[in-house]
Enzyme design. Structure first.
Site, PDB file in Angstrom:
ATOM      1  N   PRO A  11      -0.027  42.424  51.927  1.00  0.00           N
ATOM      2  CA  PRO A  11      -1.110  43.066  52.667  1.00  0.00           C
ATOM      3  C   PRO A  11      -1.110  44.581  52.577  1.00  0.00           C
ATOM      4  O   PRO A  11      -0.059  45.225  52.620  1.00  0.00           O
ATOM      5  CB  PRO A  11      -0.884  42.607  54.117  1.00  0.00           C
ATOM      6  CG  PRO A  11       0.498  42.085  54.162  1.00  0.00           C
ATOM      7  CD  PRO A  11       0.811  41.589  52.778  1.00  0.00           C
ATOM      8  N   ASN A  12      -2.319  45.096  52.469  1.00  0.00           N
ATOM      9  CA  ASN A  12      -2.638  46.536  52.473  1.00  0.00           C
ATOM     10  C   ASN A  12      -2.298  47.248  51.172  1.00  0.00           C
ATOM     11  O   ASN A  12      -2.669  48.408  51.005  1.00  0.00           O
ATOM     12  CB  ASN A  12      -1.984  47.245  53.667  1.00  0.00           C
ATOM     13  CG  ASN A  12      -2.489  46.699  54.982  1.00  0.00           C
ATOM     14  OD1 ASN A  12      -3.688  46.631  55.184  1.00  0.00           O
ATOM     15  ND2 ASN A  12      -1.591  46.267  55.864  1.00  0.00           N
ATOM     16  N   ARG A  19      -4.715  56.032  50.509  1.00  0.00           N
ATOM     17  CA  ARG A  19      -4.234  56.570  51.787  1.00  0.00           C
ATOM     18  C   ARG A  19      -2.721  56.728  51.691  1.00  0.00           C
ATOM     19  O   ARG A  19      -2.074  56.104  50.866  1.00  0.00           O
ATOM     20  CB  ARG A  19      -4.556  55.608  52.949  1.00  0.00           C
ATOM     21  CG  ARG A  19      -6.032  55.542  53.284  1.00  0.00           C
ATOM     22  CD  ARG A  19      -6.223  55.028  54.699  1.00  0.00           C
ATOM     23  NE  ARG A  19      -5.354  55.748  55.631  1.00  0.00           N
ATOM     24  CZ  ARG A  19      -4.896  55.245  56.784  1.00  0.00           C
ATOM     25  NH1 ARG A  19      -5.198  54.020  57.142  1.00  0.00           N
ATOM     26  NH2 ARG A  19      -4.122  55.962  57.571  1.00  0.00           N
ATOM     27  N   TYR A  24       3.420  56.366  49.576  1.00  0.00           N
ATOM     28  CA  TYR A  24       3.244  55.348  48.537  1.00  0.00           C
ATOM     29  C   TYR A  24       2.778  55.890  47.185  1.00  0.00           C
ATOM     30  O   TYR A  24       2.581  55.123  46.249  1.00  0.00           O
ATOM     31  CB  TYR A  24       2.263  54.271  49.034  1.00  0.00           C
ATOM     32  CG  TYR A  24       2.753  53.562  50.286  1.00  0.00           C
ATOM     33  CD1 TYR A  24       3.896  52.780  50.252  1.00  0.00           C
ATOM     34  CD2 TYR A  24       2.096  53.709  51.503  1.00  0.00           C
ATOM     35  CE1 TYR A  24       4.366  52.140  51.382  1.00  0.00           C
ATOM     36  CE2 TYR A  24       2.543  53.072  52.650  1.00  0.00           C
ATOM     37  CZ  TYR A  24       3.683  52.287  52.587  1.00  0.00           C
ATOM     38  OH  TYR A  24       4.147  51.657  53.706  1.00  0.00           O
ATOM     39  N   ASN A  75       6.198  42.353  45.917  1.00  0.00           N
ATOM     40  CA  ASN A  75       6.221  43.311  47.021  1.00  0.00           C
ATOM     41  C   ASN A  75       5.441  42.644  48.154  1.00  0.00           C
ATOM     42  O   ASN A  75       4.198  42.669  48.158  1.00  0.00           O
ATOM     43  CB  ASN A  75       5.561  44.628  46.617  1.00  0.00           C
ATOM     44  CG  ASN A  75       5.628  45.645  47.755  1.00  0.00           C
ATOM     45  OD1 ASN A  75       5.930  45.286  48.899  1.00  0.00           O
ATOM     46  ND2 ASN A  75       5.338  46.894  47.453  1.00  0.00           N
ATOM     47  N   ALA A  78       4.238  44.099  54.512  1.00  0.00           N
ATOM     48  CA  ALA A  78       4.819  43.886  55.841  1.00  0.00           C
ATOM     49  C   ALA A  78       5.314  42.452  56.050  1.00  0.00           C
ATOM     50  O   ALA A  78       6.148  42.212  56.932  1.00  0.00           O
ATOM     51  CB  ALA A  78       3.800  44.254  56.916  1.00  0.00           C
ATOM     52  N   GLU A  99      12.495  41.631  44.250  1.00  0.00           N
ATOM     53  CA  GLU A  99      11.732  42.179  45.382  1.00  0.00           C
ATOM     54  C   GLU A  99      11.590  43.688  45.172  1.00  0.00           C
ATOM     55  O   GLU A  99      12.574  44.364  44.869  1.00  0.00           O
ATOM     56  CB  GLU A  99      12.517  41.885  46.665  1.00  0.00           C
ATOM     57  CG  GLU A  99      11.920  42.456  47.931  1.00  0.00           C
ATOM     58  CD  GLU A  99      12.798  42.150  49.156  1.00  0.00           C
ATOM     59  OE1 GLU A  99      13.781  41.361  49.047  1.00  0.00           O
ATOM     60  OE2 GLU A  99      12.512  42.734  50.225  1.00  0.00           O
ATOM     61  N   HIS A 101       9.993  47.366  46.770  1.00  0.00           N
ATOM     62  CA  HIS A 101       9.336  48.194  47.795  1.00  0.00           C
ATOM     63  C   HIS A 101       9.157  49.587  47.229  1.00  0.00           C
ATOM     64  O   HIS A 101      10.118  50.175  46.698  1.00  0.00           O
ATOM     65  CB  HIS A 101      10.164  48.233  49.076  1.00  0.00           C
ATOM     66  CG  HIS A 101      10.326  46.877  49.656  1.00  0.00           C
ATOM     67  ND1 HIS A 101       9.290  46.232  50.292  1.00  0.00           N
ATOM     68  CD2 HIS A 101      11.357  46.011  49.626  1.00  0.00           C
ATOM     69  CE1 HIS A 101       9.692  45.025  50.636  1.00  0.00           C
ATOM     70  NE2 HIS A 101      10.946  44.856  50.241  1.00  0.00           N
ATOM     71  N   ARG A 108      13.351  54.211  56.708  1.00  0.00           N
ATOM     72  CA  ARG A 108      12.187  54.189  57.594  1.00  0.00           C
ATOM     73  C   ARG A 108      12.539  53.518  58.926  1.00  0.00           C
ATOM     74  O   ARG A 108      13.701  53.429  59.282  1.00  0.00           O
ATOM     75  CB  ARG A 108      11.025  53.501  56.857  1.00  0.00           C
ATOM     76  CG  ARG A 108      10.644  54.241  55.569  1.00  0.00           C
ATOM     77  CD  ARG A 108       9.457  53.617  54.878  1.00  0.00           C
ATOM     78  NE  ARG A 108       8.237  53.734  55.683  1.00  0.00           N
ATOM     79  CZ  ARG A 108       7.096  53.107  55.393  1.00  0.00           C
ATOM     80  NH1 ARG A 108       7.033  52.313  54.331  1.00  0.00           N
ATOM     81  NH2 ARG A 108       6.042  53.268  56.159  1.00  0.00           N
TER      82      ARG A 108
HETATM   83  O1  CA2 Z   1       7.422  50.232  50.569  1.00  0.00           O
HETATM   84  C1  CA2 Z   1       6.775  49.191  50.342  1.00  0.00           C
HETATM   85  O2  CA2 Z   1       6.387  48.869  49.229  1.00  0.00           O
HETATM   86  C2  CA2 Z   1       6.384  48.286  51.525  1.00  0.00           C
HETATM   87  O3  CA2 Z   1       6.530  46.939  51.104  1.00  0.00           O
HETATM   88  C3  CA2 Z   1       4.941  48.601  51.832  1.00  0.00           C
HETATM   89  C4  CA2 Z   1       4.407  47.892  53.077  1.00  0.00           C
HETATM   90  C5  CA2 Z   1       5.361  48.090  54.259  1.00  0.00           C
HETATM   91  O4  CA2 Z   1       4.900  47.314  55.363  1.00  0.00           O
HETATM   92  C6  CA2 Z   1       6.771  47.701  53.920  1.00  0.00           C
HETATM   93  O5  CA2 Z   1       7.600  47.940  55.041  1.00  0.00           O
HETATM   94  C7  CA2 Z   1       7.278  48.498  52.738  1.00  0.00           C
HETATM   95  C8  CA2 Z   1       3.035  48.462  53.456  1.00  0.00           C
HETATM   96  C9  CA2 Z   1       2.034  48.456  52.369  1.00  0.00           C
HETATM   97  C10 CA2 Z   1       0.873  49.291  52.791  1.00  0.00           C
HETATM   98  O6  CA2 Z   1       0.375  49.942  51.666  1.00  0.00           O
HETATM   99  C11 CA2 Z   1      -0.468  50.983  51.860  1.00  0.00           C
HETATM  100  C12 CA2 Z   1      -0.709  51.777  50.763  1.00  0.00           C
HETATM  101  C13 CA2 Z   1      -1.527  52.856  50.876  1.00  0.00           C
HETATM  102  C14 CA2 Z   1      -2.147  53.128  52.077  1.00  0.00           C
HETATM  103  C15 CA2 Z   1      -1.911  52.336  53.165  1.00  0.00           C
HETATM  104  C16 CA2 Z   1      -1.082  51.246  53.057  1.00  0.00           C
END
Ligand code: CA2
Length: 145
Positions: A11-12, A19, A24, A75, A78, A99, A101, A108
Protein backbone atom coordinates in the site's frame (compact mmCIF):
# COMPACT_ATOMS: atom_id res chain seq x y z
CA UNK A 1 13.74 -19.68 -20.71
CA UNK A 2 14.59 -16.82 -18.31
CA UNK A 3 13.36 -17.28 -14.76
CA UNK A 4 10.57 -14.90 -13.78
CA UNK A 5 10.67 -12.83 -10.59
CA UNK A 6 7.57 -11.22 -9.10
CA UNK A 7 8.27 -7.76 -7.61
CA UNK A 8 5.36 -7.07 -5.27
CA UNK A 9 4.66 -3.68 -3.71
CA UNK A 10 2.18 -2.92 -0.97
CA UNK A 11 0.00 0.00 0.00
CA UNK A 12 0.84 3.60 -0.88
CA UNK A 13 3.93 2.67 -2.88
CA UNK A 14 2.02 3.91 -5.95
CA UNK A 15 2.75 7.39 -4.50
CA UNK A 16 6.50 6.92 -4.79
CA UNK A 17 8.18 10.01 -6.23
CA UNK A 18 5.07 12.09 -5.67
CA UNK A 19 5.26 12.71 -1.88
CA UNK A 20 7.82 12.42 0.96
CA UNK A 21 10.93 12.33 -1.31
CA UNK A 22 13.07 12.95 1.79
CA UNK A 23 12.15 9.44 2.97
CA UNK A 24 11.43 7.50 -0.22
CA UNK A 25 13.40 9.35 -2.91
CA UNK A 26 12.30 11.08 -6.09
CA UNK A 27 11.74 8.14 -8.44
CA UNK A 28 8.28 6.88 -9.28
CA UNK A 29 7.41 3.21 -8.93
CA UNK A 30 7.34 3.04 -12.74
CA UNK A 31 10.95 4.35 -12.80
CA UNK A 32 12.01 1.79 -10.21
CA UNK A 33 10.35 -1.13 -11.99
CA UNK A 34 11.76 -0.08 -15.38
CA UNK A 35 15.30 -0.02 -13.97
CA UNK A 36 14.70 -3.35 -12.21
CA UNK A 37 13.64 -4.81 -15.55
CA UNK A 38 16.99 -3.81 -17.04
CA UNK A 39 18.93 -5.21 -14.09
CA UNK A 40 16.96 -8.44 -14.31
CA UNK A 41 17.64 -8.79 -18.03
CA UNK A 42 21.39 -8.48 -17.44
CA UNK A 43 21.07 -11.24 -14.83
CA UNK A 44 19.11 -13.55 -17.14
CA UNK A 45 15.85 -12.95 -15.28
CA UNK A 46 12.51 -11.39 -16.20
CA UNK A 47 10.33 -9.38 -13.84
CA UNK A 48 6.64 -8.83 -13.31
CA UNK A 49 6.20 -5.65 -11.24
CA UNK A 50 2.94 -5.27 -9.33
CA UNK A 51 1.50 -2.89 -6.72
CA UNK A 52 -1.70 -3.03 -4.71
CA UNK A 53 -3.27 -1.17 -1.82
CA UNK A 54 -5.26 -4.32 -0.97
CA UNK A 55 -3.91 -7.15 1.17
CA UNK A 56 -6.02 -9.81 -0.57
CA UNK A 57 -4.76 -8.82 -4.01
CA UNK A 58 -1.15 -9.12 -2.84
CA UNK A 59 -1.94 -12.54 -1.38
CA UNK A 60 -3.52 -13.59 -4.69
CA UNK A 61 -0.33 -12.64 -6.54
CA UNK A 62 1.80 -14.59 -4.04
CA UNK A 63 -0.42 -17.64 -4.70
CA UNK A 64 -0.04 -17.09 -8.47
CA UNK A 65 3.74 -16.88 -8.02
CA UNK A 66 3.72 -20.49 -6.75
CA UNK A 67 3.29 -21.62 -10.38
CA UNK A 68 4.70 -18.68 -12.32
CA UNK A 69 7.72 -17.26 -10.47
CA UNK A 70 11.10 -18.60 -9.45
CA UNK A 71 11.51 -15.95 -6.74
CA UNK A 72 9.78 -13.00 -5.11
CA UNK A 73 10.97 -9.49 -4.22
CA UNK A 74 8.43 -7.94 -1.86
CA UNK A 75 8.07 -4.53 -0.30
CA UNK A 76 4.89 -5.13 1.67
CA UNK A 77 4.65 -1.46 2.78
CA UNK A 78 2.81 -1.07 6.07
CA UNK A 79 1.51 -4.67 5.80
CA UNK A 80 5.08 -5.63 6.77
CA UNK A 81 4.23 -4.77 10.35
CA UNK A 82 0.68 -6.15 10.52
CA UNK A 83 0.05 -9.02 8.14
CA UNK A 84 0.20 -12.61 9.32
CA UNK A 85 -1.84 -13.39 6.18
CA UNK A 86 0.96 -12.23 3.85
CA UNK A 87 3.45 -14.23 5.95
CA UNK A 88 1.26 -17.33 5.61
CA UNK A 89 1.00 -16.86 1.84
CA UNK A 90 4.78 -16.48 1.52
CA UNK A 91 5.24 -19.62 3.60
CA UNK A 92 3.31 -21.49 0.87
CA UNK A 93 5.79 -20.27 -1.79
CA UNK A 94 8.77 -22.58 -2.31
CA UNK A 95 11.30 -20.24 -3.96
CA UNK A 96 13.54 -17.57 -2.47
CA UNK A 97 11.99 -14.38 -1.09
CA UNK A 98 13.79 -11.08 -0.56
CA UNK A 99 12.10 -8.37 1.53
CA UNK A 100 12.88 -4.78 0.53
CA UNK A 101 12.29 -1.52 2.38
CA UNK A 102 13.31 1.72 0.76
CA UNK A 103 13.78 3.42 4.12
CA UNK A 104 15.71 2.04 7.07
CA UNK A 105 12.78 0.80 9.13
CA UNK A 106 15.09 0.32 12.13
CA UNK A 107 15.91 4.03 12.19
CA UNK A 108 12.22 4.97 12.28
CA UNK A 109 9.29 4.58 14.71
CA UNK A 110 9.35 1.49 16.95
CA UNK A 111 6.21 0.06 15.31
CA UNK A 112 8.20 -0.30 12.06
CA UNK A 113 10.98 -2.33 13.68
CA UNK A 114 9.06 -5.61 13.61
CA UNK A 115 8.35 -7.43 10.35
CA UNK A 116 6.16 -10.52 10.05
CA UNK A 117 7.55 -11.03 6.53
CA UNK A 118 11.12 -11.29 7.85
CA UNK A 119 10.14 -14.59 9.49
CA UNK A 120 9.98 -16.01 5.93
CA UNK A 121 12.36 -13.83 3.94
CA UNK A 122 15.68 -15.32 2.83
CA UNK A 123 17.15 -11.81 2.82
CA UNK A 124 16.10 -8.36 4.00
CA UNK A 125 17.30 -5.08 2.48
CA UNK A 126 16.40 -1.83 4.23
CA UNK A 127 17.62 1.73 3.93
CA UNK A 128 19.31 1.38 0.53
CA UNK A 129 16.69 3.51 -1.18
CA UNK A 130 15.10 2.26 -4.37
CA UNK A 131 18.44 0.63 -5.25
CA UNK A 132 17.33 -2.04 -2.78
CA UNK A 133 15.16 -3.59 -5.50
CA UNK A 134 18.21 -4.01 -7.76
CA UNK A 135 20.23 -5.49 -4.90
CA UNK A 136 17.40 -7.92 -4.19
CA UNK A 137 17.43 -9.10 -7.82
CA UNK A 138 21.20 -9.64 -7.66
CA UNK A 139 20.75 -11.78 -4.55
CA UNK A 140 17.94 -13.79 -6.17
CA UNK A 141 20.15 -14.42 -9.22
CA UNK A 142 22.79 -15.86 -6.88
CA UNK A 143 20.28 -17.99 -4.99
CA UNK A 144 18.69 -19.30 -8.21
CA UNK A 145 21.98 -20.05 -10.05
O1 CA2 B 1 10.59 1.81 3.61
C1 CA2 B 1 9.73 1.15 3.00
O2 CA2 B 1 9.88 0.74 1.86
C2 CA2 B 1 8.39 0.86 3.69
O3 CA2 B 1 8.01 -0.47 3.37
C3 CA2 B 1 7.40 1.85 3.12
C4 CA2 B 1 6.03 1.81 3.78
C5 CA2 B 1 6.17 1.87 5.30
O4 CA2 B 1 4.88 1.70 5.89
C6 CA2 B 1 7.10 0.82 5.83
O5 CA2 B 1 7.21 0.96 7.24
C7 CA2 B 1 8.48 0.97 5.21
C8 CA2 B 1 5.19 3.00 3.32
C9 CA2 B 1 5.07 3.15 1.85
C10 CA2 B 1 4.48 4.49 1.56
O6 CA2 B 1 5.06 4.97 0.38
C11 CA2 B 1 4.92 6.28 0.10
C12 CA2 B 1 5.74 6.78 -0.89
C13 CA2 B 1 5.67 8.09 -1.22
C14 CA2 B 1 4.77 8.92 -0.60
C15 CA2 B 1 3.95 8.43 0.38
C16 CA2 B 1 4.02 7.10 0.73
Amino acid sequence: MDKQIYILNGPNLNLLGRRQPEIYGGETLEDVLARAGGVAKALGLTVRGLQSNHEGELIGWIHEARDKAAGIVINPGAFTHTSVAILDALNAFDGPVIEVHISNIHKREAFRHHSYVSLRADGVIAGCGTEGYDLALRRLATLLA
